[in-house]
Design a protein around this motif. Structure first.
Motif, short mmCIF file in Angstrom:
data_model
loop_
_atom_site.label_atom_id
_atom_site.label_comp_id
_atom_site.label_asym_id
_atom_site.label_seq_id
_atom_site.Cartn_x
_atom_site.Cartn_y
_atom_site.Cartn_z
N GLN A 22 -0.65 -65.91 15.92
CA GLN A 22 0.73 -65.79 15.26
C GLN A 22 0.83 -66.93 14.49
O GLN A 22 1.61 -67.24 13.77
CB GLN A 22 1.44 -66.10 17.21
N SER A 61 2.62 -66.02 11.31
CA SER A 61 4.29 -66.00 11.57
C SER A 61 5.48 -66.27 10.43
O SER A 61 5.08 -66.90 9.42
CB SER A 61 4.72 -66.88 12.68
N ARG A 62 6.12 -65.11 10.51
CA ARG A 62 6.98 -65.13 8.74
C ARG A 62 7.73 -66.85 8.47
O ARG A 62 7.64 -66.77 7.39
CB ARG A 62 7.70 -63.92 8.94
N ASP A 63 8.90 -67.08 9.42
CA ASP A 63 9.19 -68.06 8.84
C ASP A 63 8.73 -69.73 9.22
O ASP A 63 9.07 -70.37 8.02
CB ASP A 63 10.38 -67.59 9.96
N GLN A 64 7.98 -69.45 10.49
CA GLN A 64 6.91 -70.64 10.67
C GLN A 64 5.37 -70.90 10.59
O GLN A 64 4.78 -72.18 10.95
CB GLN A 64 7.67 -70.74 12.26
N GLN A 70 7.18 -65.40 1.20
CA GLN A 70 7.04 -64.73 2.66
C GLN A 70 7.11 -63.08 3.38
O GLN A 70 7.74 -62.36 3.98
CB GLN A 70 8.50 -64.36 2.15
N ASP A 87 5.77 -60.87 5.92
CA ASP A 87 5.35 -60.57 7.11
C ASP A 87 4.65 -59.57 8.08
O ASP A 87 4.57 -58.73 8.31
CB ASP A 87 6.98 -59.60 7.68
N TYR A 126 2.63 -59.76 11.27
CA TYR A 126 3.14 -59.23 12.13
C TYR A 126 3.83 -57.83 12.48
O TYR A 126 4.37 -57.05 13.06
CB TYR A 126 3.28 -60.05 13.13
N LYS A 134 11.37 -58.30 17.34
CA LYS A 134 9.81 -58.01 18.00
C LYS A 134 9.85 -57.63 19.41
O LYS A 134 9.19 -57.22 19.25
CB LYS A 134 9.14 -58.84 17.40
N ASP A 153 13.39 -58.21 7.34
CA ASP A 153 11.89 -57.62 8.05
C ASP A 153 12.34 -58.31 9.68
O ASP A 153 11.74 -59.43 10.54
CB ASP A 153 11.84 -59.35 7.95
N LEU A 189 11.44 -56.76 12.53
CA LEU A 189 10.60 -56.06 13.38
C LEU A 189 9.50 -57.35 13.58
O LEU A 189 8.61 -57.12 14.24
CB LEU A 189 9.82 -55.25 13.27
N GLY A 190 9.40 -58.88 12.59
CA GLY A 190 8.33 -59.74 13.25
C GLY A 190 8.67 -60.69 13.68
O GLY A 190 7.42 -61.92 13.84
N ARG A 191 10.29 -61.34 13.51
CA ARG A 191 10.44 -62.09 14.36
C ARG A 191 11.07 -61.98 15.57
O ARG A 191 11.62 -61.55 16.07
CB ARG A 191 11.71 -61.96 13.37
N GLU A 236 13.01 -67.27 16.76
CA GLU A 236 12.80 -67.75 15.83
C GLU A 236 14.16 -67.44 14.57
O GLU A 236 14.49 -67.91 13.87
CB GLU A 236 11.51 -66.90 14.76
#
Lengths: 315, 442
Positions: free
Chosen positions: A152, A156-159, A169, A171, A173, B215, B269, B271-273, B277
């Motif tokens: 993870q 992780s998309r943002d972090q 960017q 995503d 997961y 998520k 997006d 669903l991954g967050r 976050e």
């Protein structure tokens, strides 16, 4: 080739010679008999109580509708309704079957082959092979749940690290088109080391004289492996196959920690858990899913057992 | 005891199928619970109780859904238990269980040997327990000083009796950073037009209007709830949750359709967050607003001084914007608890202003007390405002996973909403699928 066949044929013969003639028909002393009876009974009782009885009850429950409130007589028997619902109106089911199969094929194609390759390379006693062994084996001691969490941090998309480094960017997961592959990579990270270790142990057990003989006969490295070593390792290969099949059918922990097996990560094990373990208490529905999972596993188990038995018979 | 054993069967069956270390452990823990419970029952069965059943010297068992050391939530409950002992000389034996474990094993727990008083939530599942005779009728405990009619309503099962005593609540609303709004000259919108104008302005300034993460599956339920209440009204929402309305009808389709037009204003997006976050994105000013519960401050690691919120604006001019999600936490008395009398006495006290104060004084962060007599001196500004907003609300919903059947919420709605977020254009297919599955559950 004749060398190998001879060695293979010799081994059981030696064993047979060591056993007393007509050993089975000879009566054991009373004490020994009791020891044998106890040693058979205890595991048998445990297996029956912990595996077969729950499995049978699960099978029975799969024909009912029950939310866990009240006594067993509150179960509403609905026949094959649960199975029908699963196949027709339960959207996660078919993706889950598909994902389990992808899991199986992927594990075979990549980490298993890679693990074998690593084992063969490390078997050559090169410098630092101990270090590499440890490094590759390290992920195996981690639980799948922990692995999901570790990755993870990359995904992780943002972090996450990957997106940070590449300025993307993606995503990993969350996007249902790629998250299964992201998870499979994380799984492979662990699985490779696992297969490598098993294979390495197998390779160490191969008689060195076979290699010498092959070398004397003029076979190259690659030819020696495929024509001599690989066939000799048949028992290990079977174990590897069984491990891969089991690992892919029981895939659960990693998807559960990531998103509880939803949104692109549906696998049968997670669907069973969603319906039975969490807040939802669809015991009948969940049991039906578990029975389906059991049936799929038994297909592979049957193939495996048939193989093993056939081999014993040909001996 | 046959009850708890029988409900443990599928779990143990499952252990053999999907055996992971976690499930095995849980299965073991559960069967241990059932077996251990049986011994306990056998050991103390009969009337040889050493102390009185209630009052001074009695013992009451108190099951709570916060593990020791889990922070203020545990400290508050512990503080209340201690204060009760001090007040009445009743010994409280505390049984602290991790939050999720408690929630997930509640069925087995209540049908085994539960504690006398336990923490729970208002809503559909509370009513479900009441219907199945698992919790005790508390109508003789009510009314409780300081708990108004809407709380009494939330504590009432469909049979018209009360089974629950509320202690605290938290509203869901649209949160934003005061500093960000000030800097950009934005104000909390009153009408739908203001709201749309605000979101367009945010987008023009390169700020995503809504932070959004789903998520874990449940946060997006909050969006569905509020849109449904705004577009179809509170009564429709509640009867939809109870399974009495069609999920593939025009009303629900309208909700998803409106949501679809709002999605471009949300973070992509989702669903991954995780919600944490998403909250961070709002905290950093990348997003302007976030629809979440007041627990949003927990993810920001600050006391929330720079946060403010507004309730979701009106969308349909015929439906006033006076309903919101504000899940209520509280207590029930287990029907299988051994000391009913002591349980009832304690639960009545737990509903009092005094109990709420004892809890809040024992912890760093207070909860918002349900009791109107409780002191608000320790409240943060956000909490003071929450009290105002919730008191002004005409209708309070409990959040989808508390308002509807847990089987339906977890195995149907979470995947369906996620499917919608992936495929916002397939509303007909998604609502039809929800309805089919609802038919098989309700």
């Amino acid at each position: 080739m004749t060398d190998i066949e001879q060695t293979r044929a010799e081994a059981p013969q030696q064993q047979r010679a060591a056993a007393p003639p007509q050993g089975r028909e000879k009566k054991l002393p009373t004490r020994d008999r009791w020891v044998v009876i106890t040693m058979v009974t205890i595991p048998l009782v445990l297996v029956v109580l912990l595996v077969w009885v729950p499995a049978a009850l699960s099978f029975a429950l799969s024909f009912g509708k029950w939310n866990g409130f009240g006594d067993l007589d509150t179960i509403e028997w609905v026949g094959f309704q649960n199975y029908k619902d699963i196949a027709t109106i339960y959207p996660p089911f078919w993706p889950a079957i598909q994902h389990n199969l992808i899991w199986l094929v992927f594990l075979f194609l990549f980490p298993t082959v890679l693990g074998m390759l690593l084992a063969v390379v490390l078997d050559r006693e090169m410098r630092g092979s101990r270090f590499y062994q440890t490094a590759f084996y390290m992920p195996v001691v981690l639980s799948m749940a922990l692995i999901g969490f570790i990755w993870q941090l990359f995904y992780s998309r943002d972090q996450g690290l990957i997106n940070d480094v590449f300025g993307t960017q993606i995503d990993w997961y969350g996007d249902p088109d790629i998250n299964l592959w992201a998870v499979l990579v994380a799984t492979a990270w662990r699985h490779t080391g696992y297969i490598m270790l098993i294979y390495l142990a197998g390779l160490k057990g191969v008689d060195a004289s076979l290699r010498e003989a092959a070398a004397v006969d003029g076979a190259g490295e690659v030819k020696t492996f495929f024509n001599v070593i690989f066939p000799v390792m048949r028992p290990i290969n079977l174990i590897v196959i069984v491990i891969v099949v089991i690992e892919s059918l029981r895939a659960f922990d990693i998807v559960w920690v990531i998103n509880k097996g939803r949104n692109g990560l549906e696998v049968i094990g997670a669907l069973v858990a969603q319906n039975v373990i969490g807040e939802a208490t669809r015991y009948g529905f969940g049991s039906a899913l578990a029975v389906i999972m059991m049936l799929i596993s038994s297909v592979f188990i049957t193939i495996y057992l048939r193989n093993v038995f056939r081999e014993e018979r040909t001996r | 005891m046959s009850l708890s054993r029988s409900s443990a069967i599928p779990r143990s069956a499952l252990t053999t199928m999907a055996a992971s270390r976690r499930t095995v452990l849980r299965g073991m823990a559960l069967s241990g619970l059932a077996v251990g419970g049986a011994n306990l029952l056998a050991a103390c069965g009969g009337d040889d109780d050493s102390g009185p059943s209630s009052g001074s010297g009695a013992t009451v068992k108190f099951g709570i859904n916060e593990a020791d050391g889990s922070g203020p939530a545990y400290d508050r409950l512990k503080g209340m238990a201690d204060a009760y002992t001090k007040e009445t000389d009743t010994k409280v034996s505390l049984n602290a269980v991790d939050h999720n474990t408690f929630q997930e094993s509640i069925n087995t727990y209540l049908q085994g040997t539960p504690d006398d008083v336990f923490t729970w939530f208002a809503g559909f599942r509370m009513a479900q327990f009441a219907e199945n005779g698992l919790i005790t009728d508390l109508s003789d405990v009510w009314p409780i000083d300081g708990l108004n009619d809407s709380f009494k309503q939330a504590s009432t099962a469909p049979d018209g009796k009360q089974y629950f005593v509320p202690v605290s609540y938290y509203p869901w609303a649209v949160f934003y950073r005061k500093s960000v709004f000030e800097k950009n000259g934005w104000v909390a919108p009153e009408t739908n037009d203001d709201f749309m104008a605000l979101m367009d302005d945010m987008q023009g300034k390169g700020i995503t209007p809504f932070a959004f993460g789903d998520k874990d599956g449940w946060p997006a339920m909050g969006t569905f709830d509020i849109l449904n209440m705004r577009l179809n009204g509170f009564d429709f929402h509640m009867s939809l949750m109870a399974g009495d309305e069609a999920w593939d009808g025009d009303e629900v389709k309208l909700v998803f359709d409106t949501w679809r037009t709002l999605l471009p204003y949300h973070q992509a997006d989702p669903l991954g967050r995780t919600w944490q976050e998403a909250a961070t994105a709002m905290g950093k000013g990348e997003c302007g607003m976030y629809l979440l519960g007041t627990f949003v401050v927990d993810a920001l690691g600050e006391n929330g001084e720079d946060l403010d919120f507004f309730t979701f604006p009106q969308l349909d001019s015929s439906i006033p914007a006076d309903s919101l999600d504000a899940p209520i936490d509280g207590f029930c008395v287990a029907a299988a608890g051994q000391n009913q009398e002591a349980g009832k006495e304690m639960i009545k006290w737990l509903g009092s202003a005094q109990a709420a104060d004892a809890g809040n004084n024992a912890a760093d962060a207070p909860f918002i007390a349900a009791n109107s007599g409780a002191s608000t001196s320790t409240y943060s500004d956000l909490q003071k405002k929450s009290v105002e907003v919730v008191s002004a609300a005409a209708n309070i919903a409990q959040f989808m996973d508390r308002d509807t059947n847990a089987d339906f919420a977890n195995t149907v709605m979470i995947p369906s909403i996620q499917e919608f977020l992936k495929n916002p254009d397939d509303i007909d297919g998604i609502t039809a699928s929800i309805q089919e599955q609802a038919n098989s559950i309700f």
